[in-house]
Design an enzyme around this catalytic site. Structure first.
Site, PDB file in Angstrom:
ATOM      1  N   ASP A 101       0.783  -1.095   0.060  1.00 18.27           N
ATOM      2  CA  ASP A 101      -0.050   0.008   0.136  1.00 18.27           C
ATOM      3  C   ASP A 101       0.956   1.278  -0.084  1.00 18.27           C
ATOM      4  OD1 ASP A 101      -2.963   0.939   0.505  1.00 18.27           O
ATOM      5  OD2 ASP A 101      -1.964   1.994   2.070  1.00 18.27           O
ATOM      6  N   TYR A 150     -12.109   9.046  -1.360  1.00 15.86           N
ATOM      7  CA  TYR A 150     -11.415   9.104  -0.284  1.00 15.86           C
ATOM      8  C   TYR A 150     -10.356   9.844  -0.269  1.00 15.86           C
ATOM      9  CZ  TYR A 150      -7.711   5.633  -1.550  1.00 15.86           C
ATOM     10  OH  TYR A 150      -6.682   5.014  -1.949  1.00 15.86           O
ATOM     11  N   TYR A 231      -1.543  11.585   2.282  1.00 12.39           N
ATOM     12  CA  TYR A 231      -2.404  12.033   1.049  1.00 12.39           C
ATOM     13  C   TYR A 231      -2.443  13.479   1.020  1.00 12.39           C
ATOM     14  CZ  TYR A 231      -4.176   7.119   1.637  1.00 12.39           C
ATOM     15  OH  TYR A 231      -4.502   5.638   1.847  1.00 12.39           O
ATOM     16  N   HIS A 294      -6.894  -6.964  -0.744  1.00 15.84           N
ATOM     17  CA  HIS A 294      -5.723  -6.021  -0.647  1.00 15.84           C
ATOM     18  C   HIS A 294      -4.670  -6.399   0.322  1.00 15.84           C
ATOM     19  CE1 HIS A 294      -4.184  -2.122  -1.045  1.00 15.84           C
ATOM     20  NE2 HIS A 294      -4.040  -1.584   0.146  1.00 15.84           N
TER      21      HIS A 294
END
Length: 318
Positions: A101, A150, A231, A294
């Site tokens: 990730d 998101y 992010y 995932h």
């Protein structure tokens, strides 16, 4: 978790918590969102059994590592710098690296910016996607997927934290960690992503309530701001990475992804990972698609561990 030791190491201006086990060549295991070092519990034991010194850090902003409040402290240069400093602090010149990730994203860029520090790389779930010369990533995603996406919602400082605070930390983790469908992580307009995601009623076979409670306790202490700041630095990363536009990743690399991963199904990853374009960016890349979602390092722990060992090489006869 038996025989795993813990300490904090000074690197790149922060204190980083690490879990470690074993002796031999250094293997760094880099977690993603929203995780901590314990996502690698299976791999820590397996790699240590086969002759590696395994180190799994809590990344900057997570768990028992320092958590700067400013999103400007979470650029890819900070995150790569943390790993370079960690390798040096552990008395090593190089490391074998595994990322998942966001950890995979950091590991790709560790290889791009400091290939001399990496002997070989196995990344999970997230393929290398180069800097687009045309547009910043968040601007592109906001235009393509809208405000319900998101990553778009994570941009405004405090917004996601406020919506997460309506739930206990365990519920927040369950909503993200136990997503099992192929649907894009996007809510209808006007709805927060955390409200949109369902809370699973049961545990999948690859985790337990005890394990999730342990992670939830760490997020109760650290909060989610550090994790969300990764992010919030994405467009700044685009600005900083301009000098590496078009650069190739030359470190020996393997990518493993689950065929039911949200990203694999929703972001064009299925065709992208077999494309000549990606092969040109990462010459010699090996790709393996397996049955799974995932968090495949936990869901398919035995297979993933075996593939990592096969690629890096077993260091003992155990």
């Amino acid at each position: 978790m038996a025989d795993i030791t813990h300490r904090r190491v000074r690197t790149n201006g922060i204190w980083m918590h690490i879990a470690e086990k074993g002796d031999g060549p250094l293997a760094l295991l880099i977690h993603g969102f929203p995780e901590i070092w314990s996502t690698w519990k299976h791999q820590i034991h397996r790699l240590a059994e086969h002759g590696y010194r395994v180190v799994a850090p809590d990344m900057r902003g997570y768990g028992d590592s320092d958590c700067p409040a400013d999103p400007a402290s979470y650029t890819i240069l900070h995150l790569v710098g943390d790993l370079v400093g960690l390798i040096d602090a552990l008395g090593q010149d190089q490391a074998y690296v595994v990322g998942h990730d966001w950890g995979a994203e950091v590991a790709w860029h560790l290889c791009l910016l400091r290939p001399d520090k990496v002997k070989a790389l196995v990344n999970l779930s997230v393929p290398y996607r180069p800097r687009s010369p045309q547009s910043k990533p968040v601007e592109y995603m906001a235009e393509k997927f809208g405000d319900g996406f998101y990553i778009t919602q994570f941009q405004e400082p405090g917004r996601a934290e406020k919506s997460f605070a309506k739930y206990d930390c365990l519920t927040v983790l369950k909503k993200f960690l136990l997503v099992n469908g192929p649907d894009l992580l996007a809510a209808p307009r006007g709805i927060e992503i955390i409200d949109f995601l369902e809370t699973p009623d049961s545990w999948p076979s690859w985790t337990t309530e005890e394990e999730l409670q342990y992670k939830a306790e760490k997020f109760r202490s650290s909060g989610f701001t550090g994790a969300l700041n990764y992010y919030r630095a994405m467009d700044r990363n685009w600005e900083l990475l301009g000098p590496w536009q078009g650069a190739k990743i030359t470190v020996p690399t393997k990518l493993i992804t689950g065929d039911k991963d949200v990203g694999f199904q929703s972001f064009g990853t299925k065709s992208y990972i077999e494309s000549e374009f990606l092969k040109g960016l990462v010459p010699g890349l090996q790709v393996l698609v397996i049955d799974g979602h995932h968090f495949i390092q936990q869901e398919r722990a035995e297979l993933v561990s075996a593939e990592i060992l096969s690629f890096f090489g077993k260091r003992s006869g155990n």
